[in-house]
Scaffold this motif. Structure first.
Motif, PDB file in Angstrom:
ATOM      1  N   GLN A   1       8.810 -50.718  -5.772  1.00  0.00           N
ATOM      2  CA  GLN A   1       7.865 -49.960  -6.720  1.00  0.00           C
ATOM      3  C   GLN A   1       8.569 -50.294  -8.167  1.00  0.00           C
ATOM      4  OE1 GLN A   1       8.003 -45.863  -6.131  1.00  0.00           O
ATOM      5  NE2 GLN A   1       6.917 -45.426  -8.161  1.00  0.00           N
ATOM      6  N   VAL A   2       7.622 -50.772  -9.164  1.00  0.00           N
ATOM      7  CA  VAL A   2       8.145 -51.634 -10.272  1.00  0.00           C
ATOM      8  C   VAL A   2       7.490 -50.766 -11.599  1.00  0.00           C
ATOM      9  CG1 VAL A   2       8.540 -53.448 -11.722  1.00  0.00           C
ATOM     10  CG2 VAL A   2       8.162 -53.706  -8.945  1.00  0.00           C
ATOM     11  N   ALA A   3       8.060 -50.300 -12.490  1.00  0.00           N
ATOM     12  CA  ALA A   3       7.503 -49.732 -13.823  1.00  0.00           C
ATOM     13  C   ALA A   3       8.349 -50.262 -14.767  1.00  0.00           C
ATOM     14  CB  ALA A   3       8.207 -48.207 -13.875  1.00  0.00           C
ATOM     15  N   TRP A   4       7.273 -50.768 -15.629  1.00  0.00           N
ATOM     16  CA  TRP A   4       7.641 -51.419 -17.112  1.00  0.00           C
ATOM     17  C   TRP A   4       7.485 -50.584 -18.158  1.00  0.00           C
ATOM     18  CZ3 TRP A   4       4.721 -56.397 -19.159  1.00  0.00           C
ATOM     19  CH2 TRP A   4       5.308 -56.969 -20.298  1.00  0.00           C
ATOM     20  N   PHE A   5       8.615 -50.221 -18.917  1.00  0.00           N
ATOM     21  CA  PHE A   5       8.599 -49.145 -19.821  1.00  0.00           C
ATOM     22  C   PHE A   5       8.381 -50.114 -21.207  1.00  0.00           C
ATOM     23  CE2 PHE A   5      10.633 -47.499 -16.143  1.00  0.00           C
ATOM     24  CZ  PHE A   5      10.047 -46.161 -16.299  1.00  0.00           C
TER      25      PHE A   5
END
Ligand SMILES: Cc1cc2nc3c(=O)[nH]c(=O)nc-3n(C[C@H](O)[C@H](O)[C@H](O)COP(=O)(O)O)c2cc1C
Length: 146
Positions: free
Chosen positions: A32-36
């Motif tokens: 699960q990847v989140a780019w901030f």
């Protein structure tokens, strides 16, 4: 599902392009990847990632780009411990800058180490003077370490 937070420092978009490809690759690997972007410490901490992936070019004279510097400063000043968490730093630079080659990446790597994070691997240095397509180096490295 393990979580990865991606934080990017870029001036001309090269590191952002690599981050886009990294995001897709890591999602395909089941994370699960989140780019901030831009990265804000409280938002990153709230995501509670298992891994922090920092992808940054170097600007000025060995400086962290403006769109990552506030996050770097927040980490340095508030010192959120990363105990039990892992990190990786992918640094983009140009060896023609000599002593400041990939210096932003080095600053980030040192800070993450001070925060007690566990490095997945030594920092990857991508030299714009040698590598035309940074993703050709970045993606195999990510595949190897994640
Ligand atoms: C004004 C300027 C200053 C730079 N300073 C450095 C530096 O000090 N060290 C380094 O390794 N690379 C330096 N670079 C090279 C960039 O980090 C490199 O080209 C990188 O791939 C750019 O990525 P970006 O498109 O994400 O900004 C500099 C580039 C520019 C244009």
């Amino acid at each position: 599902m393990q979580k990865i937070a991606i934080m990017v420092g870029s001036v001309y978009g090269g590191a952002e392009y690599v981050a886009e490809q990294a995001l897709t690759l890591l999602q395909q690997k089941g994370y699960q990847v989140a780019w901030f972007h831009p990265a804000v410490l409280d938002e990153v901490l709230a995501f509670n990632a298992d891994y922090w992936l920092l992808i940054s070019s170097t600007t000025g004279q060995g400086d962290v780009p403006d769109n990552l510097f506030p996050f770097f400063a927040q980490c340095r000043d508030r010192f959120p411990l990363l105990t039990g968490k892992k990190f990786a730093v992918l640094a983009m630079g140009d060896s023609s800058y000599g002593d400041t080659f990939c210096a932003a990446g080095r600053q980030l790597f040192e800070l993450m180490t001070e925060l007690q994070g566990e490095a997945l691997a030594p920092m990857l240095e991508i030299d714009a003077g040698e590598t035309l397509q940074a993703e050709d180096v970045a993606l195999p490295w990510l595949t190897q370490h994640f």
